[in-house]
Design an enzyme around this catalytic site. Sequence first.
Site, short mmCIF file in Angstrom:
data_model
loop_
_atom_site.label_atom_id
_atom_site.label_comp_id
_atom_site.label_asym_id
_atom_site.label_seq_id
_atom_site.Cartn_x
_atom_site.Cartn_y
_atom_site.Cartn_z
CG HIS A 100 2.22 -6.62 7.82
ND1 HIS A 100 2.30 -6.83 6.14
CD2 HIS A 100 0.90 -6.00 7.84
CE1 HIS A 100 1.38 -6.36 5.51
NE2 HIS A 100 0.54 -6.08 6.62
CG HIS A 102 -2.20 -5.03 11.24
ND1 HIS A 102 -1.88 -3.79 10.81
CD2 HIS A 102 -2.13 -5.64 10.18
CE1 HIS A 102 -1.98 -3.52 9.51
NE2 HIS A 102 -1.95 -4.95 8.76
P1 5GP Z 1 -2.00 -4.34 5.43
O1 5GP Z 1 -3.22 -3.66 4.80
O2 5GP Z 1 -1.06 -4.69 4.13
O3 5GP Z 1 -2.38 -5.44 6.28
O4 5GP Z 1 -1.13 -3.37 6.38
C1 5GP Z 1 -0.24 -2.42 5.98
C2 5GP Z 1 -0.13 -1.71 7.18
O5 5GP Z 1 1.25 -0.92 6.79
C3 5GP Z 1 -0.97 -0.48 6.99
O6 5GP Z 1 -1.59 -0.39 8.34
C4 5GP Z 1 -0.09 0.85 6.79
O7 5GP Z 1 -0.52 1.87 7.53
C5 5GP Z 1 1.31 0.33 6.91
N1 5GP Z 1 2.40 0.96 6.35
C6 5GP Z 1 2.43 1.32 5.04
N2 5GP Z 1 3.46 2.00 4.73
C7 5GP Z 1 4.10 2.25 5.97
C8 5GP Z 1 5.33 2.60 6.01
O8 5GP Z 1 6.18 3.24 5.30
N3 5GP Z 1 5.83 2.99 7.62
C9 5GP Z 1 4.94 2.47 8.82
N4 5GP Z 1 5.37 2.55 9.76
N5 5GP Z 1 3.96 1.81 8.51
C10 5GP Z 1 3.53 1.70 7.09
#
Ligand code: 5GP
Length: 138
Positions: A100, A102
């Site tokens: 993903h 951001h």
């Molecule tokens: P990472 O830390 O892996 O780069 O980012 C994961 C992101 O996914 C985090 O910012 C977290 O808030 C978001 N996230 C985790 N679970 C969910 C969810 O169930 N729905 C949404 N919309 N975002 C999520």
Amino acid sequence: MSNNCIFCKIIGNEISSVSLYEDDDFKVIMDISPAAKGHAVLIPKKHFANLFEMDENTASKVFVVVAKVAKAIKEELNCDGLNILQNNGEAAGQTVFHFHIHFIPRYYKDSVDITWGHDRYGEGEAESIAEAIRARIV
Ligand code: 5GP
Ligand code: ZN
């Protein structure tokens, strides 16, 4: 679809999300726990744990969508800046192991902290690291 992947479940509408954009390959949703209001994430519909697993066809399309959504966020929120951020691996801060990107709206006086210190190269070190990496770019 990967078992127990939260983002695959969002793509499959098993878990609800607030959508900003969707096409054949990607969905962009509002982050459930935003670093700032308007924080969104782009998710490919196909499951790739991280960038290392992503196919070239999907990779070639990602930034077309990122640019479209980034411009809309900037225009609507009138933010002073926007971080595009992408974590690969736990050591890099990844917590959801479905690729993903951001989108984090930024303001001059916000409290979002995306910073790092600065290391230095020894004599010839940057060149030798670059040479070794170059040999692996396919
Ligand atoms: P990472 O830390 O892996 O780069 O980012 C994961 C992101 O996914 C985090 O910012 C977290 O808030 C978001 N996230 C985790 N679970 C969910 C969810 O169930 N729905 C949404 N919309 N975002 C999520
Ligand atoms: Zn997934």
